[in-house]
Write a protein that holds these residues in place. Structure first.
Motif, PDB file in Angstrom:
ATOM      1  N   GLY A  97      45.352  50.711  72.854  1.00 13.47           N
ATOM      2  CA  GLY A  97      45.844  49.348  72.683  1.00 13.47           C
ATOM      3  C   GLY A  97      46.578  48.851  73.907  1.00 13.47           C
ATOM      4  O   GLY A  97      46.393  47.704  74.339  1.00 13.47           O
ATOM      5  N   TYR A 104      44.950  43.414  73.147  1.00 17.57           N
ATOM      6  CA  TYR A 104      44.552  42.960  71.828  1.00 17.57           C
ATOM      7  C   TYR A 104      43.097  42.515  71.860  1.00 17.57           C
ATOM      8  O   TYR A 104      42.634  41.942  72.864  1.00 17.57           O
ATOM      9  CB  TYR A 104      45.439  41.799  71.332  1.00 17.57           C
ATOM     10  CG  TYR A 104      46.247  41.031  72.350  1.00 17.57           C
ATOM     11  CD1 TYR A 104      47.625  41.111  72.344  1.00 17.57           C
ATOM     12  CD2 TYR A 104      45.634  40.217  73.307  1.00 17.57           C
ATOM     13  CE1 TYR A 104      48.374  40.391  73.256  1.00 17.57           C
ATOM     14  CE2 TYR A 104      46.389  39.507  74.219  1.00 17.57           C
ATOM     15  CZ  TYR A 104      47.739  39.596  74.200  1.00 17.57           C
ATOM     16  OH  TYR A 104      48.500  38.891  75.105  1.00 17.57           O
ATOM     17  N   PRO A 105      42.377  42.783  70.752  1.00 15.72           N
ATOM     18  CA  PRO A 105      42.799  43.353  69.476  1.00 15.72           C
ATOM     19  C   PRO A 105      42.287  44.776  69.270  1.00 15.72           C
ATOM     20  O   PRO A 105      41.911  45.146  68.167  1.00 15.72           O
ATOM     21  CB  PRO A 105      42.135  42.420  68.472  1.00 15.72           C
ATOM     22  CG  PRO A 105      40.822  42.089  69.113  1.00 15.72           C
ATOM     23  CD  PRO A 105      41.054  42.123  70.610  1.00 15.72           C
ATOM     24  N   THR A 128      49.476  46.143  69.239  1.00 11.23           N
ATOM     25  CA  THR A 128      48.862  44.871  69.613  1.00 11.23           C
ATOM     26  C   THR A 128      49.597  44.321  70.821  1.00 11.23           C
ATOM     27  O   THR A 128      50.683  43.748  70.704  1.00 11.23           O
ATOM     28  CB  THR A 128      48.917  43.871  68.445  1.00 11.23           C
ATOM     29  OG1 THR A 128      48.246  44.432  67.310  1.00 11.23           O
ATOM     30  CG2 THR A 128      48.262  42.563  68.821  1.00 11.23           C
ATOM     31  N   SER A 129      49.037  44.516  71.987  1.00 15.58           N
ATOM     32  CA  SER A 129      49.705  44.125  73.225  1.00 15.58           C
ATOM     33  C   SER A 129      48.672  43.656  74.233  1.00 15.58           C
ATOM     34  O   SER A 129      47.471  43.838  74.053  1.00 15.58           O
ATOM     35  CB  SER A 129      50.505  45.299  73.812  1.00 15.58           C
ATOM     36  OG  SER A 129      49.624  46.343  74.198  1.00 15.58           O
ATOM     37  N   SER A 130      49.164  43.045  75.285  1.00 18.25           N
ATOM     38  CA  SER A 130      48.287  42.620  76.374  1.00 18.25           C
ATOM     39  C   SER A 130      47.842  43.835  77.177  1.00 18.25           C
ATOM     40  O   SER A 130      48.551  44.842  77.261  1.00 18.25           O
ATOM     41  CB  SER A 130      49.020  41.634  77.275  1.00 18.25           C
ATOM     42  OG  SER A 130      48.264  41.348  78.438  1.00 18.25           O
ATOM     43  N   ALA A 142      51.430  36.597  71.260  1.00 20.46           N
ATOM     44  CA  ALA A 142      49.968  36.722  71.353  1.00 20.46           C
ATOM     45  C   ALA A 142      49.202  35.504  70.857  1.00 20.46           C
ATOM     46  O   ALA A 142      47.995  35.429  71.053  1.00 20.46           O
ATOM     47  CB  ALA A 142      49.464  37.968  70.627  1.00 20.46           C
ATOM     48  N   VAL A 151      44.948  35.198  68.579  1.00 19.64           N
ATOM     49  CA  VAL A 151      44.920  36.655  68.430  1.00 19.64           C
ATOM     50  C   VAL A 151      45.267  37.040  66.997  1.00 19.64           C
ATOM     51  O   VAL A 151      44.684  37.980  66.437  1.00 19.64           O
ATOM     52  CB  VAL A 151      45.885  37.316  69.430  1.00 19.64           C
ATOM     53  CG1 VAL A 151      46.025  38.809  69.144  1.00 19.64           C
ATOM     54  CG2 VAL A 151      45.398  37.105  70.856  1.00 19.64           C
ATOM     55  N   ILE A 169      43.106  39.453  64.578  1.00 21.72           N
ATOM     56  CA  ILE A 169      43.615  40.615  63.859  1.00 21.72           C
ATOM     57  C   ILE A 169      43.273  40.517  62.375  1.00 21.72           C
ATOM     58  O   ILE A 169      42.829  41.495  61.751  1.00 21.72           O
ATOM     59  CB  ILE A 169      45.141  40.738  64.046  1.00 21.72           C
ATOM     60  CG1 ILE A 169      45.496  40.860  65.542  1.00 21.72           C
ATOM     61  CG2 ILE A 169      45.675  41.931  63.274  1.00 21.72           C
ATOM     62  CD1 ILE A 169      44.902  42.036  66.238  1.00 21.72           C
ATOM     63  N   ARG A 180      55.318  40.589  65.495  1.00 22.91           N
ATOM     64  CA  ARG A 180      54.995  39.769  66.669  1.00 22.91           C
ATOM     65  C   ARG A 180      56.168  38.868  67.029  1.00 22.91           C
ATOM     66  O   ARG A 180      56.467  38.659  68.219  1.00 22.91           O
ATOM     67  CB  ARG A 180      53.773  38.879  66.396  1.00 22.91           C
ATOM     68  CG  ARG A 180      52.443  39.546  66.222  1.00 22.91           C
ATOM     69  CD  ARG A 180      51.961  40.293  67.446  1.00 22.91           C
ATOM     70  NE  ARG A 180      52.402  41.680  67.404  1.00 22.91           N
ATOM     71  CZ  ARG A 180      52.906  42.353  68.400  1.00 22.91           C
ATOM     72  NH1 ARG A 180      53.034  41.794  69.573  1.00 22.91           N
ATOM     73  NH2 ARG A 180      53.280  43.604  68.271  1.00 22.91           N
TER      74      ARG A 180
END
Length: 412
Positions: A92, A97-98, A126-128, A307, A311, A315, A333
Motif C-alpha cells: 500500500g 491507493y487503492p 490507504t496512502s499515496s 485522499a 478514492v 475503496i 482518513r
C-alpha cells in the motif's frame, strides 16, 4: 424502512440534479471529462496497473503468505493485525491507493482477516505512492523537489500513527473466525514456517502460471478502468457544480474554517478540490501564488491523506462484497489528514536543513513535459520504498520474535 426510502429518494434527487447540470453546462462537462481522462492516463494507469497485476500474482504464488509468517511477530503486537497485513502495508505504501483495499478484500475472501482486522488494515494502508508524491506533487505541481522528504515524512508518519490508533478499534473477539493455514506446521524456525506457508498457499491455489497471469491481467484492466471512470465522474461533478455557482457557497464555508487557524483563504480552492479528488487538490495547493510554502505543504499533506471522495468511492467499490464498513475508514482518513497537516508544521524547522540536500538528488522540474516523464524519472523511488519497508519490517519482526523466544526461555 423509512431510512432506506429516504436514502433512495435523496440519491435519486442528487443524480437527477447532476444530470440537469450536465445538460445545462455541456461544454464544461466535456472539458472536465477530458481533464479526468488525462489524469487517469498520465498518472493512475501507469502507476497502478503493474501493481495490480503483481499483487494478484504474488497472492497466487504464495509470497504474501511467506511475508505474512515472517511479519506476524511485528504486526500483531503493534497493530492487532495478522502478519500477512505487513505485506499489505508495504504494498500500500509503495503503490498507493487503492492497492491496500484491493489486497485486504482478497485476504478477506480467503478468510485470512476478519472484519475488524480488515478495517484496521484498510484504515492505515490507504496512502499515496512515493511516485505520485514525489513526481507529480513535489516535482510537477510544487516545482520544488526539496519538499518531497517533508511531505513523505508527514504522510507516511501519520499513517503509522493511524495504524497504532486503530489497534483499539473493535473489541477482542471471543473466537477467531479467520481461517488459519492448517497445512503448515508451527514448529521450527520462522523461516521454515514461512516457506511451508508459501508452499501450502501455492498448492491451495493450484492454477498454472499462465492461467494466473491471464486472470491477473484481466482483473487489473477491470479495476483500472473502474478507477478511471470514478476520476472522470468526480471531475465532471466538480466542474458543473462550479459552473452553477454552488461551489461558491462551499468555498465560503471552508474560508470560515481556514480563518480560524490562520491559513490563507486562497487555499480554500485546494481544500475543496482535494475533498473531492486528490490530484486536483494537490495541483491547486502546489500552484497557489503568494502563499508561504509551509501552508501549501500542509494543505497538500491533508489532501494526500484524506485522499478525496474519488478514492473513497474506489475503496467502497473494492470492498462492497465484504462486510468491512466504510465509516471506520472515513474516520481514519479524516484523522490522517489532520495529523499529516500538523506534522508538516512540526517537522518544518527540523527538516529544513535536509530539504535542499534532498532537492539536489531529485530531478529538476520541467513543466513542459507530461506527468508520465516525471513518473519515469522517479520510478525507482517506488521499488526502493517497497524494498526498504519490507526489509525494515522483516528485521523488526525477527527482533520481536527473538525477544519473545528469549523471554519464554527465561520464564522456563
Amino acid at each position: 424502512m423509512r431510512r432506506s426510502n429516504f436514502m433512495l429518494y435523496a440519491g435519486a434527487l442528487i443524480i437527477f440534479s447532476l444530470a440537469l447540470l450536465m445538460l445545462a453546462f455541456p461544454a464544461e462537462a466535456l472539458q472536465a471529462s477530458l481533464k479526468g481522462i488525462s489524469i487517469w492516463w498520465d498518472v493512475l494507469f501507469p502507476s497502478l496497473f503493474p501493481f495490480f497485476v503483481i499483487s494478484e500474482m504474488m497472492l497466487g504464488i504464495g509470497l504474501v503468505h511467506f511475508f505474512g509468517t515472517l511479519l506476524d511477530p511485528l504486526m500483531r503486537p503493534l497493530f492487532r493485525i495478522p502478519g500477512i497485513g505487513g505485506f499489505v502495508m508495504a504494498m500500500g505504501f509503495a503503490s498507493g491507493y487503492p492497492i491496500g483495499a484491493r489486497l485486504t478484500s482478497q485476504l478477506w475472501e480467503k478468510r485470512l482477516v476478519n472484519r475488524e482486522e480488515g478495517e484496521r488494515l484498510v484504515a492505515f494502508t490507504t496512502s499515496s505512492d512515493p511516485i505520485f508524491l514525489i513526481g507529480a506533487v513535489s516535482v510537477g505541481f510544487f516545482q520544488n523537489p526539496a519538499i518531497a522528504g517533508l511531505l513523505a515524512a508527514a504522510h507516511y508518519g501519520s499513517a503509522m500513527l493511524i495504524g497504532l490508533l486503530m489497534r483499539f478499534h473493535g473489541k477482542p473477539a471471543a473466537g477467531n473466525d479467520v481461517q488459519a493455514p492448517a497445512t503448515a506446521t508451527h514448529v521450527g524456525s520462522i523461516w521454515r514456517r514461512a516457506f511451508e506457508e508459501m508452499h501450502a498457499a501455492r498448492l491451495a491455489d493450484g492454477r498454472p502460471l499462465g492461467v494466473m497471469l491471464q486472470k491477473a491481467l484481466a482483473s487489473a484492466v477491470h479495476l483500472v478502468m473502474l478507477l478511471g471512470g470514478l476520476v472522470v465522474f468526480f471531475s465532471v461533478v466538480m466542474e458543473v457544480l462550479t459552473s452553477a455557482g454552488i461551489m461558491a457557497y462551499v468555498y465560503a464555508a471552508i474560508n470560515s474554517v481556514l480563518g480560524l487557524f490562520g491559513v490563507p483563504l486562497v487555499l480554500s480552492k485546494a481544500v475543496v478540490n482535494g475533498f473531492f479528488e486528490v490530484t486536483l487538490g494537490s495541483k491547486a495547493a502546489g500552484t497557489a501564488d503568494g502563499i508561504p510554502l509551509v501552508y501549501k505543504a500542509a494543505i497538500a499533506a491533508w489532501v494526500l491523506s484524506w485522499a478525496g471522495l474519488s478514492v473513497h468511492a474506489q475503496i467502497v467499490s473494492l470492498l462492497h462484497h465484504t462486510n468491512l464498513r466504510y465509516l471506520p475508514f472515513a474516520f481514519a482518513r479524516f484523522i490522517h489528514g489532520l495529523l499529516a497537516a500538523v506534522l508538516v508544521f512540526v517537522l518544518w524547522k527540523p527538516l529544513a536543513p535536509y530539504q535542499e540536500a534532498l532537492g539536489a538528488f531529485m530531478p529538476k522540474p520541467d513543466v513542459a513535459r507530461p506527468l508520465t516523464t516525471m513518473i519515469t524519472h522517479t520510478l525507482p523511488a517506488g521499488a526502493l520504498t517497497f524494498a526498504a519497508l519490507i526489509g525494515t519490517m522483516l528485521l523488526l519482526s525477527l527482533l520481536f520474535w527473538a525477544g519473545k523466544r528469549c523471554m519464554n526461555r527465561l520464564r522456563t
